[in-house]
Motif scaffolding. Structure first.
Motif, mmCIF file in Angstrom:
data_model
loop_
_atom_site.group_PDB
_atom_site.id
_atom_site.type_symbol
_atom_site.label_atom_id
_atom_site.label_comp_id
_atom_site.label_asym_id
_atom_site.label_seq_id
_atom_site.Cartn_x
_atom_site.Cartn_y
_atom_site.Cartn_z
ATOM 1 N N LEU A 82 31.914 40.279 40.894
ATOM 2 C CA LEU A 82 32.973 39.292 40.739
ATOM 3 C C LEU A 82 32.758 38.516 39.443
ATOM 4 O O LEU A 82 31.627 38.310 39.007
ATOM 5 C CB LEU A 82 32.982 38.319 41.918
ATOM 6 C CG LEU A 82 33.148 38.948 43.311
ATOM 7 C CD1 LEU A 82 33.079 37.859 44.373
ATOM 8 C CD2 LEU A 82 34.443 39.728 43.417
ATOM 9 N N ASN A 107 39.878 36.183 41.286
ATOM 10 C CA ASN A 107 39.225 37.491 41.224
ATOM 11 C C ASN A 107 40.085 38.563 41.869
ATOM 12 O O ASN A 107 40.216 39.671 41.342
ATOM 13 C CB ASN A 107 37.854 37.430 41.903
ATOM 14 C CG ASN A 107 36.722 37.141 40.944
ATOM 15 O OD1 ASN A 107 36.271 38.012 40.204
ATOM 16 N ND2 ASN A 107 36.263 35.893 40.947
ATOM 17 N N ILE A 108 40.682 38.237 43.000
ATOM 18 C CA ILE A 108 41.541 39.197 43.689
ATOM 19 C C ILE A 108 42.795 39.492 42.880
ATOM 20 O O ILE A 108 43.274 40.629 42.818
ATOM 21 C CB ILE A 108 41.916 38.669 45.095
ATOM 22 C CG1 ILE A 108 40.660 38.524 45.958
ATOM 23 C CG2 ILE A 108 42.927 39.586 45.774
ATOM 24 C CD1 ILE A 108 40.893 37.751 47.249
ATOM 25 N N GLU A 109 43.309 38.468 42.216
ATOM 26 C CA GLU A 109 44.563 38.588 41.465
ATOM 27 C C GLU A 109 44.415 39.424 40.192
ATOM 28 O O GLU A 109 45.388 40.016 39.699
ATOM 29 C CB GLU A 109 45.062 37.198 41.100
ATOM 30 C CG GLU A 109 46.398 37.173 40.386
ATOM 31 C CD GLU A 109 46.794 35.775 39.948
ATOM 32 O OE1 GLU A 109 47.899 35.625 39.404
ATOM 33 O OE2 GLU A 109 45.990 34.830 40.144
ATOM 34 N N VAL A 125 48.019 38.160 47.025
ATOM 35 C CA VAL A 125 46.706 37.523 47.117
ATOM 36 C C VAL A 125 46.617 36.657 48.361
ATOM 37 O O VAL A 125 45.613 36.695 49.087
ATOM 38 C CB VAL A 125 46.416 36.700 45.844
ATOM 39 C CG1 VAL A 125 45.162 35.837 46.029
ATOM 40 C CG2 VAL A 125 46.247 37.623 44.646
ATOM 41 N N ARG A 150 40.027 42.553 46.380
ATOM 42 C CA ARG A 150 40.306 42.917 44.985
ATOM 43 C C ARG A 150 40.499 44.436 44.847
ATOM 44 O O ARG A 150 41.327 44.895 44.060
ATOM 45 C CB ARG A 150 39.161 42.447 44.091
ATOM 46 C CG ARG A 150 39.374 42.761 42.613
ATOM 47 C CD ARG A 150 38.151 42.388 41.787
ATOM 48 N NE ARG A 150 36.955 43.100 42.218
ATOM 49 C CZ ARG A 150 35.734 42.887 41.738
ATOM 50 N NH1 ARG A 150 35.546 41.965 40.806
ATOM 51 N NH2 ARG A 150 34.712 43.575 42.188
ATOM 52 N N VAL A 177 44.170 45.251 46.374
ATOM 53 C CA VAL A 177 45.342 44.420 46.101
ATOM 54 C C VAL A 177 46.414 45.172 45.326
ATOM 55 O O VAL A 177 47.620 44.928 45.495
ATOM 56 C CB VAL A 177 44.927 43.118 45.369
ATOM 57 C CG1 VAL A 177 44.465 43.411 43.943
ATOM 58 C CG2 VAL A 177 46.048 42.089 45.380
#
Length: 221
Positions: free
Chosen positions: A92, A101-103, A120, A152, A155
């Motif tokens: 990360l 981080n996921i986005e 997200v 992540r 997504v």
């Protein structure tokens, strides 16, 4: 068409053979564990499949695209669109929050902001860490960081998820929870999963086992 097709893959480092003609396929939604002792070639397979390393010979085809035919830009685009990766040590970005981080994969693909925020938000809730959305990685537990990493990885709705010892840094109880979550999300998204692991617990969440020894698939192909 298989999501992933690996054909007669060979790879050497410093003239030392690591992979000796590895071949296997993954279908949509299939969960496959890649097992083998240290030095057997597991990580090298994952690196070649993920486009991190180039094989010496043989081929890797993902979602109909042959990796060796792609330019560096083409390979980067394929990885962004079709591959999600879950690492043992999370990887990360330390200055970004869990949500950011996921986005990130969606930003790289140019997905509009409203769609990014919606995806997200749903994934944070799905992996059980919506209350930690604003936290930085350094403020998260190992289990929470791996949940962010799983979110992540999926997504952008990839065709293939690569997981490299995803529970290797976690205690057994947390690892079991993460494995169950990963298996559930893979089933929900219909992605194919290639899971490199030493864990017999991880194998229980897969439908097929490939065993690799001395750079060759000896079972399951």
């Amino acid at each position: 068409m298989p999501v992933l097709e690996v054909e007669l893959l060979t790879k050497s480092y410093a003239e030392r053979p690591i992979l000796r003609g590895v071949s296997f396929k993954l279908e949509q939604g299939e969960r496959v564990a890649l097992l083998g002792p240290s030095g057997s070639g597991k990580t090298t397979v994952l690196n070649c499949v993920g486009g991190v390393d180039r094989a010496d010979s043989g081929g890797v085809t993902i979602a109909g695209s042959v990796l060796s035919d792609l330019s560096a830009d083409g390979l980067a685009q394929l990885r962004r669109r079709h591959i999600g990766t879950v690492f043992q040590f999370y990887h990360l970005l330390p200055t970004l929050s869990a949500a950011e981080n996921i986005e990130l994969p969606l930003q790289l693909l140019g997905v509009p902001m409203s769609e990014r925020e919606s995806r997200v938000r749903k994934l944070l809730d799905r992996v059980g860490i919506a209350h930690r959305a604003a936290a930085l990685p350094g403020q998260l537990s190992g289990g929470e960081m791996q949940r962010v990493a799983i979110a992540r990885a999926v997504v952008h709705r990839p065709s293939l998820i690569l997981a490299d010892e995803p529970t290797g840094s976690l205690d057994s109880a947390t690892g079991a929870q993460v494995l169950e979550l990963l298996a559930e999300i893979v089933s929900e998204t219909k992605a194919a999963l290639l899971l490199v692991t030493h864990s017999t617990e991880a194998v229980k969440h897969c439908e097929r086992v490939l065993r690799i020894q001395d750079g060759e698939i000896v079972e399951g192909a």
